[in-house]
Motif scaffolding. Sequence first.
Motif, PDB file in Angstrom:
ATOM      1  N   THR A 134       0.780  -1.238   0.000  1.00 33.42           N
ATOM      2  CA  THR A 134       0.000   0.000   0.000  1.00 33.42           C
ATOM      3  C   THR A 134       0.814   1.293   0.000  1.00 33.42           C
ATOM      4  OG1 THR A 134      -0.205  -0.072   2.420  1.00 33.42           O
ATOM      5  CG2 THR A 134      -1.942  -1.151   1.124  1.00 33.42           C
ATOM      6  N   ASP A 135       2.088   1.279   0.383  1.00 35.48           N
ATOM      7  CA  ASP A 135       2.901   2.491   0.380  1.00 35.48           C
ATOM      8  C   ASP A 135       3.554   2.665  -0.989  1.00 35.48           C
ATOM      9  OD1 ASP A 135       4.200   4.627   2.279  1.00 35.48           O
ATOM     10  OD2 ASP A 135       5.822   3.859   1.005  1.00 35.48           O
ATOM     11  N   ALA A 136       3.630   3.900  -1.467  1.00 29.63           N
ATOM     12  CA  ALA A 136       4.159   4.184  -2.802  1.00 29.63           C
ATOM     13  C   ALA A 136       5.601   3.728  -2.993  1.00 29.63           C
ATOM     14  CB  ALA A 136       4.040   5.673  -3.113  1.00 29.63           C
ATOM     15  N   SER A 137       6.365   3.617  -1.916  1.00 26.16           N
ATOM     16  CA  SER A 137       7.762   3.196  -2.050  1.00 26.16           C
ATOM     17  C   SER A 137       7.952   1.710  -1.742  1.00 26.16           C
ATOM     18  CB  SER A 137       8.654   4.025  -1.122  1.00 26.16           C
ATOM     19  OG  SER A 137       8.300   3.790   0.229  1.00 26.16           O
ATOM     20  N   GLY A 138       6.872   0.991  -1.470  1.00 26.90           N
ATOM     21  CA  GLY A 138       6.974  -0.420  -1.106  1.00 26.90           C
ATOM     22  C   GLY A 138       7.080  -1.332  -2.310  1.00 26.90           C
ATOM     23  N   ASP A 139       8.064  -2.235  -2.274  1.00 30.98           N
ATOM     24  CA  ASP A 139       8.292  -3.200  -3.351  1.00 30.98           C
ATOM     25  C   ASP A 139       7.771  -4.575  -2.951  1.00 30.98           C
ATOM     26  OD1 ASP A 139       9.688  -1.213  -4.734  1.00 30.98           O
ATOM     27  OD2 ASP A 139      11.627  -1.860  -3.938  1.00 30.98           O
ATOM     28  N   LEU A 140       7.532  -5.415  -3.954  1.00 33.95           N
ATOM     29  CA  LEU A 140       7.149  -6.814  -3.745  1.00 33.95           C
ATOM     30  C   LEU A 140       8.149  -7.698  -4.457  1.00 33.95           C
ATOM     31  CD1 LEU A 140       5.122  -9.008  -2.795  1.00 33.95           C
ATOM     32  CD2 LEU A 140       3.971  -8.708  -5.014  1.00 33.95           C
ATOM     33  N   THR A 141       8.785  -8.609  -3.709  1.00 31.20           N
ATOM     34  CA  THR A 141       9.739  -9.559  -4.285  1.00 31.20           C
ATOM     35  C   THR A 141       9.333 -10.964  -3.853  1.00 31.20           C
ATOM     36  OG1 THR A 141      11.516  -7.924  -4.143  1.00 31.20           O
ATOM     37  CG2 THR A 141      12.166 -10.231  -4.420  1.00 31.20           C
ATOM     38  N   ILE A 142       9.119 -11.847  -4.834  1.00 35.54           N
ATOM     39  CA  ILE A 142       8.745 -13.238  -4.575  1.00 35.54           C
ATOM     40  C   ILE A 142       9.729 -14.140  -5.306  1.00 35.54           C
ATOM     41  CG2 ILE A 142       6.967 -15.022  -4.857  1.00 35.54           C
ATOM     42  CD1 ILE A 142       6.063 -12.832  -2.933  1.00 35.54           C
ATOM     43  N   ARG A 143      10.260 -15.138  -4.596  1.00 39.95           N
ATOM     44  CA  ARG A 143      11.122 -16.163  -5.185  1.00 39.95           C
ATOM     45  C   ARG A 143      10.450 -17.516  -4.940  1.00 39.95           C
ATOM     46  NH1 ARG A 143      12.390 -12.499  -7.475  1.00 39.95           N
ATOM     47  NH2 ARG A 143      14.346 -11.381  -7.514  1.00 39.95           N
ATOM     48  N   GLU A 144       9.797 -18.045  -5.985  1.00 37.45           N
ATOM     49  CA  GLU A 144       9.020 -19.278  -5.896  1.00 37.45           C
ATOM     50  C   GLU A 144       9.868 -20.475  -6.312  1.00 37.45           C
ATOM     51  OE1 GLU A 144       6.342 -22.326  -5.744  1.00 37.45           O
ATOM     52  OE2 GLU A 144       6.188 -20.371  -4.766  1.00 37.45           O
ATOM     53  N   GLY A 159       5.647   0.916  -6.120  1.00 37.41           N
ATOM     54  CA  GLY A 159       6.909   0.207  -5.971  1.00 37.41           C
ATOM     55  C   GLY A 159       7.074  -0.869  -7.033  1.00 37.41           C
ATOM     56  N   ASP A 160       8.264  -1.463  -7.076  1.00 38.72           N
ATOM     57  CA  ASP A 160       8.578  -2.504  -8.056  1.00 38.72           C
ATOM     58  C   ASP A 160       7.936  -3.831  -7.682  1.00 38.72           C
ATOM     59  OD1 ASP A 160      10.180  -0.709  -9.429  1.00 38.72           O
ATOM     60  OD2 ASP A 160      12.015  -1.343  -8.411  1.00 38.72           O
ATOM     61  N   ILE A 161       7.653  -4.640  -8.696  1.00 38.99           N
ATOM     62  CA  ILE A 161       7.199  -6.016  -8.522  1.00 38.99           C
ATOM     63  C   ILE A 161       8.234  -6.906  -9.202  1.00 38.99           C
ATOM     64  CG2 ILE A 161       5.446  -7.731  -9.066  1.00 38.99           C
ATOM     65  CD1 ILE A 161       3.365  -5.476  -9.003  1.00 38.99           C
ATOM     66  N   ASP A 162       8.824  -7.824  -8.436  1.00 36.38           N
ATOM     67  CA  ASP A 162       9.861  -8.723  -8.933  1.00 36.38           C
ATOM     68  C   ASP A 162       9.489 -10.140  -8.512  1.00 36.38           C
ATOM     69  OD1 ASP A 162      12.152 -10.087  -9.649  1.00 36.38           O
ATOM     70  OD2 ASP A 162      13.499  -8.943  -8.343  1.00 36.38           O
ATOM     71  N   ILE A 163       8.986 -10.940  -9.448  1.00 36.65           N
ATOM     72  CA  ILE A 163       8.548 -12.301  -9.162  1.00 36.65           C
ATOM     73  C   ILE A 163       9.325 -13.254 -10.058  1.00 36.65           C
ATOM     74  CG2 ILE A 163       6.613 -13.914  -9.141  1.00 36.65           C
ATOM     75  CD1 ILE A 163       4.760 -11.465  -8.813  1.00 36.65           C
ATOM     76  N   ALA A 164       9.950 -14.259  -9.455  1.00 35.33           N
ATOM     77  CA  ALA A 164      10.685 -15.264 -10.214  1.00 35.33           C
ATOM     78  C   ALA A 164      10.215 -16.646  -9.788  1.00 35.33           C
ATOM     79  CB  ALA A 164      12.187 -15.117  -9.983  1.00 35.33           C
ATOM     80  N   ALA A 165       9.885 -17.486 -10.759  1.00 36.42           N
ATOM     81  CA  ALA A 165       9.463 -18.860 -10.508  1.00 36.42           C
ATOM     82  C   ALA A 165      10.577 -19.811 -10.917  1.00 36.42           C
ATOM     83  CB  ALA A 165       8.183 -19.167 -11.280  1.00 36.42           C
ATOM     84  N   GLY A 166      10.554 -21.027 -10.367  1.00 36.98           N
ATOM     85  CA  GLY A 166      11.525 -22.050 -10.747  1.00 36.98           C
ATOM     86  C   GLY A 166      12.866 -21.920 -10.068  1.00 36.98           C
ATOM     87  N   GLN A 167      12.898 -21.509  -8.810  1.00 36.23           N
ATOM     88  CA  GLN A 167      14.164 -21.334  -8.101  1.00 36.23           C
ATOM     89  C   GLN A 167      14.887 -22.653  -7.850  1.00 36.23           C
ATOM     90  OE1 GLN A 167      15.433 -18.006  -7.238  1.00 36.23           O
ATOM     91  NE2 GLN A 167      13.956 -17.914  -8.893  1.00 36.23           N
TER      92      GLN A 167
END
Length: 181
Positions: A134-144, A159-167
């Motif tokens: 919800t904050d304008a400077s908040g990022d989301l990073t997911i490593r699946e 903020g940025d969204i960085d999602i990577a699958a297949g770790q």
Amino acid sequence: SMFLYSNLAASNVLTTTSSGATFINTNVTEVTASVSGAGQRFTISESNALIVGASGITTSGGTVTVTAGNAGPGDITGTGTVNAVTGNVEFYNANGSVTLTSSTGQVQGYLLSVTAQNGAALNTNVTYLTASITDASGDLTIREMDTLSLLNSVTTAGGDIDIAAGQNASGVLVGSGVVDA
């Protein structure tokens, strides 16, 4: 079932073991929990910051709900695994972030739902993801660990969204949900 309300659970470290559903309002530093009953849930609502202890939070297919920052700023962090097996995992933090990245697949379950003010970074082994930062400077990073499906929406307020699958295996990122940064 175990019910503790009105911040009755107040100490540095809370460890709970139950065969039934567990609902706890806390003012603690760290939590470890185990719910052994099939499909029984674990719900914790913390006043400030919360550390998932090294022994983690586990259920036998019941939903795990972790809420922090109810009375003031505080992040959800830790080294323990949050494992709902086939159940859902939910993180809510209106006054902080959610960071569980100390091991591969640290958050395990069916559907992962994350709502946080300041951002979230999670290493996962889940099937579905929905998230809102919800904050304008908040990022989301997911490593699946393998394949991840986006469900409903995955959003930040700028903020940025960085999602990577297949770790750890072959995996793809799929879904029909809205992704909006």
